[in-house]
Design a protein around this motif. Structure first.
Motif, PDB file in Angstrom:
ATOM      1  N   GLN A  75       1.025  -4.041  -5.626  1.00 14.20           N
ATOM      2  CA  GLN A  75       1.923  -5.078  -5.108  1.00 14.20           C
ATOM      3  C   GLN A  75       2.125  -4.905  -3.606  1.00 14.20           C
ATOM      4  OE1 GLN A  75       5.404  -4.465  -7.516  1.00 14.20           O
ATOM      5  NE2 GLN A  75       4.796  -5.992  -9.032  1.00 14.20           N
ATOM      6  N   ARG A  76       2.299  -3.667  -3.189  1.00 10.41           N
ATOM      7  CA  ARG A  76       2.553  -3.408  -1.762  1.00 10.41           C
ATOM      8  C   ARG A  76       1.323  -3.749  -0.930  1.00 10.41           C
ATOM      9  NH1 ARG A  76       2.682   0.436   2.350  1.00 10.41           N
ATOM     10  NH2 ARG A  76       4.684   0.490   3.485  1.00 10.41           N
ATOM     11  N   ASN A 113       6.584 -13.528   8.136  1.00 14.37           N
ATOM     12  CA  ASN A 113       7.213 -13.091   6.891  1.00 14.37           C
ATOM     13  C   ASN A 113       8.169 -11.934   7.145  1.00 14.37           C
ATOM     14  OD1 ASN A 113       5.667 -14.981   5.673  1.00 14.37           O
ATOM     15  ND2 ASN A 113       4.522 -13.577   4.364  1.00 14.37           N
ATOM     16  N   GLN A 133      -0.614 -10.177   2.988  1.00 14.60           N
ATOM     17  CA  GLN A 133       0.074 -11.425   3.326  1.00 14.60           C
ATOM     18  C   GLN A 133       0.711 -11.329   4.703  1.00 14.60           C
ATOM     19  OE1 GLN A 133       2.773 -13.052   0.360  1.00 14.60           O
ATOM     20  NE2 GLN A 133       1.587 -12.082  -1.283  1.00 14.60           N
ATOM     21  N   TYR A 192       1.125  -7.479  -0.570  1.00  8.79           N
ATOM     22  CA  TYR A 192       2.108  -8.030   0.370  1.00  8.79           C
ATOM     23  C   TYR A 192       1.743  -7.687   1.814  1.00  8.79           C
ATOM     24  CZ  TYR A 192       6.557  -9.697   2.128  1.00  8.79           C
ATOM     25  OH  TYR A 192       7.526 -10.405   2.795  1.00  8.79           O
ATOM     26  N   TYR A 228      11.210  -7.366   1.988  1.00  9.11           N
ATOM     27  CA  TYR A 228      10.578  -7.119   0.690  1.00  9.11           C
ATOM     28  C   TYR A 228       9.630  -5.925   0.763  1.00  9.11           C
ATOM     29  CZ  TYR A 228       7.979  -7.923  -3.651  1.00  9.11           C
ATOM     30  OH  TYR A 228       7.406  -7.769  -4.885  1.00  9.11           O
TER      31      TYR A 228
END
Length: 363
Positions: A159-160, A173, A166, A163, A177
């Motif tokens: 997940q990290r 962003n 992204q 992100y 998070y």
């Protein structure tokens, strides 16, 4: 736990065999390619659901067949248990006493196996990922809770990383998070680190003792390398923050236990760089016997020991030094092409199987 009966169907070069070993030492001998290692591989798979020779389960199915079945009856002082694994083109299914087990984590660690085979020298010679895989397999036998922390860590890492990619495309962003993911990653990572450190600390209490019994010197130890070493959460958060721009540029997480490694040292020299092939092999065997003691202490029972073709490049003295440190009550499987290298006393105490042309004969 010990193996009482092994049944193979459509496994490797075997169409269908039953194999009844001794509760102590079993010697499987035959020419290279006769199928000796296939039998001990089947025992290993029944314990850990994975092969130590291939990553592709389909390669285990006998050529021309659609499925394979491995079945073993294992016993201890209190009970007998039937373990079964079915492989087909769709995947694998595991059973305990004919009950289907949905989670592999509920199956693994029921049967404990310590394996040595020549490819284990990769632990010294190959990349850190090989050594991390070793730690993950062995510690999961020691304590299945380790798998839960490791799986959680790997999910968070994925997940990290996603992100971070992204963020690298859109710097507008928020980092909020990312900070949440980082804190969670550290929390799970520290648990993984603690398990690994405890395991290696226990190894270091024993490995020199076993090396001395084999090679008459004991200055052998394992050095664990981790970015989480001696760090608390706040210090680790600062390290992640310091490396944030590098991570954004590269699109991945650069700090964590997914980068851990270890080295084996002999006389304060890295055995990878300064050790002979024989010294390296002795060190790995000593490492494996250390694991035997760790599992015995944790589970109250000896694991099953597999020594697959370990005698190549070792002289008779070292071979018999290794055999003489096997605990008398531990079930052991030895594969070899040369029975005459073994001490006569050990041969007399062993059950001997001749493997030839996919046939198993008791001698």
């Amino acid at each position: 736990m010990k193996l009482e009966l092994l049944k193979l169907t459509n496994f490797r070069n075997y169409e269908r065999i039953s194999f009844q070993p001794s509760e102590k030492i079993n010697i499987l001998y035959g020419k290279n390619g006769s199928g000796k290692t296939n039998i001990v591989e089947a025992i290993y798979i029944l314990a850990l659901t994975k092969s130590f020779r291939t990553l592709n389960d389909k390669h285990l199915i006998k050529k021309g067949e659609e499925y394979l079945r491995l079945e073993g009856i294992f016993y201890n002082e209190k009970s007998k248990t039937n373990f079964k694994i079915l492989f087909d083109q769709k995947g694998k299914t595991v059973y305990i006493d004919n009950d289907k087990i949905k989670l592999l984590s509920d199956y693994i660690s029921k049967i404990n196996i310590i394996l040595f085979n020549p490819s284990d020298l990769k632990l010294i010679k190959d990349s850190p990922s090989v050594r991390r895989k070793y730690l993950n397999i062995e510690i999961s036998q020691y304590d299945k809770n380790y798998l839960f922390y490791l799986n959680d860590y790997n999910k968070l890492l994925k997940q990290r990383n996603s992100y971070i990619k992204q963020l690298s495309l859109n710097f507008n962003n928020s980092f909020e998070y990312l900070d949440i993911l980082t804190r969670e990653l550290i929390s799970k990572g520290l648990k993984v680190y603690e398990y690994r450190k405890r395991f290696i600390d226990k190894i270091n209490e024993l490995i020199g003792v076993y090396y001395n019994k084999i090679a008459l010197t004991d200055n052998v130890y394992v050095k664990y390398k981790s970015q989480y070493k001696d760090k608390d959460v706040d210090n680790l958060l600062k390290i992640y923050e310091k490396n944030r721009m590098r991570e954004l540029n590269l699109g991945k997480t650069l700090i964590g236990v997914h980068l851990d490694d270890f080295d084996i040292y002999l006389d304060d020299n890295n055995i990878r760089d300064f050790g002979s092939e024989g010294q390296q092999k002795n060190a790995i065997v000593s490492l494996k016997f250390s694991e035997v003691d760790i599992l015995k202490e944790k589970k109250g029972l000896y694991p099953i020991l597999i020594l697959d073709d370990i005698f190549s490049e070792l002289d008779s003295e070292k071979i018999n030094n290794i055999l003489n440190i096997i605990p008398e009550c531990m079930q052991t499987f030895i594969t070899t092409t040369e029975v005459n290298k073994l001490d006569e006393k050990i041969i007399k105490e062993s059950k001997i199987f001749k493997i030839d042309k996919s046939m198993v004969e008791t001698e």
